[in-house]
Design a protein around this motif. Structure first.
Motif, PDB file in Angstrom:
ATOM      1  N   PRO A  12       0.553  11.947   0.687  1.00  0.00           N
ATOM      2  CA  PRO A  12      -0.529  12.905   0.947  1.00  0.00           C
ATOM      3  C   PRO A  12       0.046  14.280   1.252  1.00  0.00           C
ATOM      4  CG  PRO A  12      -0.929  10.829   2.090  1.00  0.00           C
ATOM      5  CD  PRO A  12       0.467  10.757   1.531  1.00  0.00           C
ATOM      6  N   PRO A  16       0.340  12.314   7.375  1.00  0.00           N
ATOM      7  CA  PRO A  16      -0.854  11.502   7.533  1.00  0.00           C
ATOM      8  C   PRO A  16      -1.126  11.150   8.983  1.00  0.00           C
ATOM      9  CG  PRO A  16       0.973  10.156   6.743  1.00  0.00           C
ATOM     10  CD  PRO A  16       1.450  11.574   6.763  1.00  0.00           C
ATOM     11  N   LEU A  19      -3.440   5.393  10.467  1.00  0.00           N
ATOM     12  CA  LEU A  19      -4.583   4.659   9.941  1.00  0.00           C
ATOM     13  C   LEU A  19      -5.269   3.895  11.060  1.00  0.00           C
ATOM     14  CD1 LEU A  19      -2.820   3.227   6.766  1.00  0.00           C
ATOM     15  CD2 LEU A  19      -4.297   5.240   6.890  1.00  0.00           C
ATOM     16  N   ASP A  23      -7.220  -0.723   8.420  1.00  0.00           N
ATOM     17  CA  ASP A  23      -6.335  -0.244   7.359  1.00  0.00           C
ATOM     18  C   ASP A  23      -4.886  -0.653   7.623  1.00  0.00           C
ATOM     19  OD1 ASP A  23      -8.362   0.862   5.899  1.00  0.00           O
ATOM     20  OD2 ASP A  23      -7.986   2.934   6.508  1.00  0.00           O
ATOM     21  N   ARG A  24      -4.448  -0.591   8.879  1.00  0.00           N
ATOM     22  CA  ARG A  24      -3.088  -1.028   9.218  1.00  0.00           C
ATOM     23  C   ARG A  24      -2.902  -2.495   8.867  1.00  0.00           C
ATOM     24  NH1 ARG A  24      -1.669  -1.604  14.056  1.00  0.00           N
ATOM     25  NH2 ARG A  24       0.539  -1.144  13.883  1.00  0.00           N
ATOM     26  N   VAL A  27      -2.603  -2.861   5.075  1.00  0.00           N
ATOM     27  CA  VAL A  27      -1.264  -2.466   4.658  1.00  0.00           C
ATOM     28  C   VAL A  27      -0.250  -3.555   5.010  1.00  0.00           C
ATOM     29  CG1 VAL A  27       0.625  -0.826   5.061  1.00  0.00           C
ATOM     30  CG2 VAL A  27      -1.711   0.006   4.736  1.00  0.00           C
ATOM     31  N   LEU A  59      -6.672   3.097   0.029  1.00  0.00           N
ATOM     32  CA  LEU A  59      -5.291   3.247   0.480  1.00  0.00           C
ATOM     33  C   LEU A  59      -4.346   3.441  -0.703  1.00  0.00           C
ATOM     34  CD1 LEU A  59      -5.244   0.465   3.218  1.00  0.00           C
ATOM     35  CD2 LEU A  59      -5.013   2.917   3.633  1.00  0.00           C
ATOM     36  N   GLN A  62      -5.126   6.956  -2.501  1.00  0.00           N
ATOM     37  CA  GLN A  62      -4.712   8.118  -1.718  1.00  0.00           C
ATOM     38  C   GLN A  62      -3.204   8.153  -1.458  1.00  0.00           C
ATOM     39  OE1 GLN A  62      -7.193   7.887   1.765  1.00  0.00           O
ATOM     40  NE2 GLN A  62      -9.090   8.212   0.595  1.00  0.00           N
ATOM     41  N   HIS A  64      -1.399   6.148   0.430  1.00  0.00           N
ATOM     42  CA  HIS A  64      -0.918   5.685   1.736  1.00  0.00           C
ATOM     43  C   HIS A  64      -0.034   4.454   1.588  1.00  0.00           C
ATOM     44  CE1 HIS A  64      -3.141   8.500   4.152  1.00  0.00           C
ATOM     45  NE2 HIS A  64      -4.261   8.206   3.527  1.00  0.00           N
ATOM     46  N   THR A 244       5.098   2.395   2.305  1.00  0.00           N
ATOM     47  CA  THR A 244       4.148   3.234   3.026  1.00  0.00           C
ATOM     48  C   THR A 244       4.902   4.161   3.961  1.00  0.00           C
ATOM     49  OG1 THR A 244       2.105   3.163   4.326  1.00  0.00           O
ATOM     50  CG2 THR A 244       3.835   1.664   4.999  1.00  0.00           C
ATOM     51  N   ASP A 245       4.276   5.257   4.333  1.00  0.00           N
ATOM     52  CA  ASP A 245       4.859   6.154   5.328  1.00  0.00           C
ATOM     53  C   ASP A 245       4.682   5.486   6.691  1.00  0.00           C
ATOM     54  OD1 ASP A 245       5.450   8.142   7.183  1.00  0.00           O
ATOM     55  OD2 ASP A 245       4.590   9.727   5.959  1.00  0.00           O
ATOM     56  N   ALA A 248       1.921   6.553   9.003  1.00  0.00           N
ATOM     57  CA  ALA A 248       0.546   6.153   8.741  1.00  0.00           C
ATOM     58  C   ALA A 248       0.167   4.867   9.467  1.00  0.00           C
ATOM     59  CB  ALA A 248       0.322   5.982   7.237  1.00  0.00           C
TER      60      ALA A 248
END
Length: 340
Positions: A12, A16, A19, A23-24, A27, A59, A62, A64, A244-245, A248
Motif C-alpha cells: 500500500p 499500513p 488490521l 483480518d489478522r 491472514v 486483503l 489491496q 496486504h 504480508t507486511d 499490518a
C-alpha cells in the motif's frame, strides 16, 4: 536451469494501519495454507463464508497479503544459501539494497539501521560464488563493504511463521497438506518435466490460481494439475507462502539480531528461536556470528524485553542488533516500490 522472475509485492502507498482481529486471523490462516478455500477458513474461524471471502479478497486486492508458490531453491538448482550484509557509502544504502533485491538470486533484502546498512538472503551455485560476490555485487555503485556468511541451515523461515493469531487447534484444522520441515530440505537438484516447471511458474505468479486455471495454462486437465501440485507440495518441492507486511498484523518493529554463541550452545539457541512466535526467520551461520534472527514485535519496549530477557539470550555470548527500516524483497517477492 529454469529461473523465474520475481513478482511484485503490492505494498500500500502508505505505512499500513494494523488490521482488525478478523483480518489478522484470515491472514494467519493463509500463512498456514495459502490455497485454503474461503469456505474452509470460514469454518475454522467460526465466521460466515461470505464475510471471510469478502474480507480475504479485499486483503489480496489491496496488497496486504500476497500468496505465491516458492520452489525449493536447492532442488531447483539455485545452489547454496548465503547471508550477505553490507555497508554503503552515504546516501547509497537504498539504491544498493534495491540493486541486490532485484537480482534473481536474492530471496529477501532488508534496509537496516545499525552497524550494517542491509542484509540479504542469497542462493548461489558453487561455480558462481566468486563471480557473484567478489565481482558483480562488489561492483554495485555505492557499496563499501560486503560480508558473506554461508548458511549452514535454516532454523525457521517465513514458511513456518506463526505470529500467534490462531490457536494450535485452528492451525491443525487448516493444515490440509503437512508442512514440510525442514524447508528447504537437503537434496540434489531435480530435473522436472516441462509441465511441472510451468505449474511452478504459474503458482509463483499467483499461489491461489484455481486448478482449472492452472490446467488451462499448462495444458493439463484440472484433475492432473491438482494431482501434480499436491504431489509437489507434499514432497516439499513447492511451498505456498503468504507474504504480508508485519506492521499490518500489529508487529511494526523489526530487528536483525546477530548472535555469538559457544559451539555447544548453538542448537539450544536455535531450538528456542524456532519456538518463539516473534521470530520470523533464523539461521545457523559460518563466521563471526553463529546465528542470526529476524524478529518482529509490536513496539521497541517489547524488543528491549526480548533482548534483555528471552530464554535464548542466556546462552549467547554477544548480541548485535540492527533495526529493519524497509523491506525491498520478501520471500522472492519484490516490493511494489521497485517497479522495473
Amino acid at each position: 536451469m529454469w529461473r523465474k522472475q520475481p513478482t511484485l509485492w503490492r505494498v500500500p502507498p502508505t505505512t499500513p494501519a494494523a488490521l482488525d482481529e478478523l483480518d489478522r486471523r484470515i491472514v494467519a490462516a493463509l500463512h498456514v495454507d495459502g490455497r485454503a478455500t474461503w469456505r474452509r477458513i470460514a469454518a475454522v474461524l467460526g465466521q460466515p463464508e461470505r464475510t471471510v471471502a469478502r474480507r480475504g479478497n479485499q486483503l489480496l486486492e489491496q496488497g496486504h497479503v500476497v500468496i505465491h508458490g516458492m520452489a525449493d531453491p536447492r532442488r531447483l538448482g539455485r545452489g547454496e544459501q548465503y547471508l550477505l550484509r553490507a555497508t554503503c557509502e552515504p546516501k547509497a544504502s537504498w539504491s544498493v539494497t534495491a540493486a541486490i533485491a532485484r537480482r534473481t538470486e536474492t530471496v529477501f533484502a532488508h534496509l537496516l539501521f545499525g552497524t550494517a546498512d542491509l542484509v540479504a538472503d542469497i542462493w548461489c551455485p558453487p561455480h558462481r560464488v566468486t563471480a557473484l560476490f567478489l565481482q558483480e555485487l562488489a561492483a554495485i555503485p555505492g557499496i563499501a563493504r560486503i560480508d558473506t556468511l554461508p548458511v549452514l541451515r535454516y532454523v525457521t523461515t517465513l514458511h513456518d511463521w506463526d505470529f500467534g493469531a490462531l490457536t494450535q487447534e485452528e492451525v491443525a484444522a487448516l493444515r490440509e497438506i503437512p508442512s514440510a520441515s525442514p524447508w528447504p530440505a537437503p537434496g540434489s537438484p531435480v530435473n522436472l518435466p516441462k509441465q511441472d516447471r510451468m505449474l511452478i511458474t504459474a503458482l509463483a505468479e499467483d499461489g491461489r490460481r484455481s486448478y482449472d486455471e492452472l490446467g488451462r495454462l499448462c495444458g493439463l486437465s484440472e484433475q492432473t494439475a491438482k494431482r501434480r501440485v499436491e504431489a509437489m507440495r507434499r514432497d516439499g518441492l513447492v511451498a505456498i507462502r503468504a507474504v504480508t507486511d508485519p506492521a499490518a498484523v500489529g508487529l511494526p518493529v523489526g530487528a536483525i539480531v546477530w548472535i555469538q554463541s559457544r559451539p555447544d550452545r548453538v542448537e539450544t539457541i536455535a531450538a528456542e528461536l524456532a519456538a518463539a512466535p516473534y521470530v520470523r526467520y533464523a539461521a545457523v551461520l559460518i563466521g563471526d556470528y553463529q546465528l542470526v534472527a529476524d524478529i518482529r514485535l509490536p513496539d521497541k519496549q517489547a524488543l528491549q524485553e526480548v533482548l534483555a530477557g528471552a530464554p535464548w539470550t542466556r546462552h549467547a555470548r554477544y548480541l548485535q542488533t540492527s533495526l529493519i527500516i524497509d523491506s525491498l524483497k520478501q520471500s522472492d517477492i519484490l516490493s511494489g516500490v521497485l517497479h522495473s
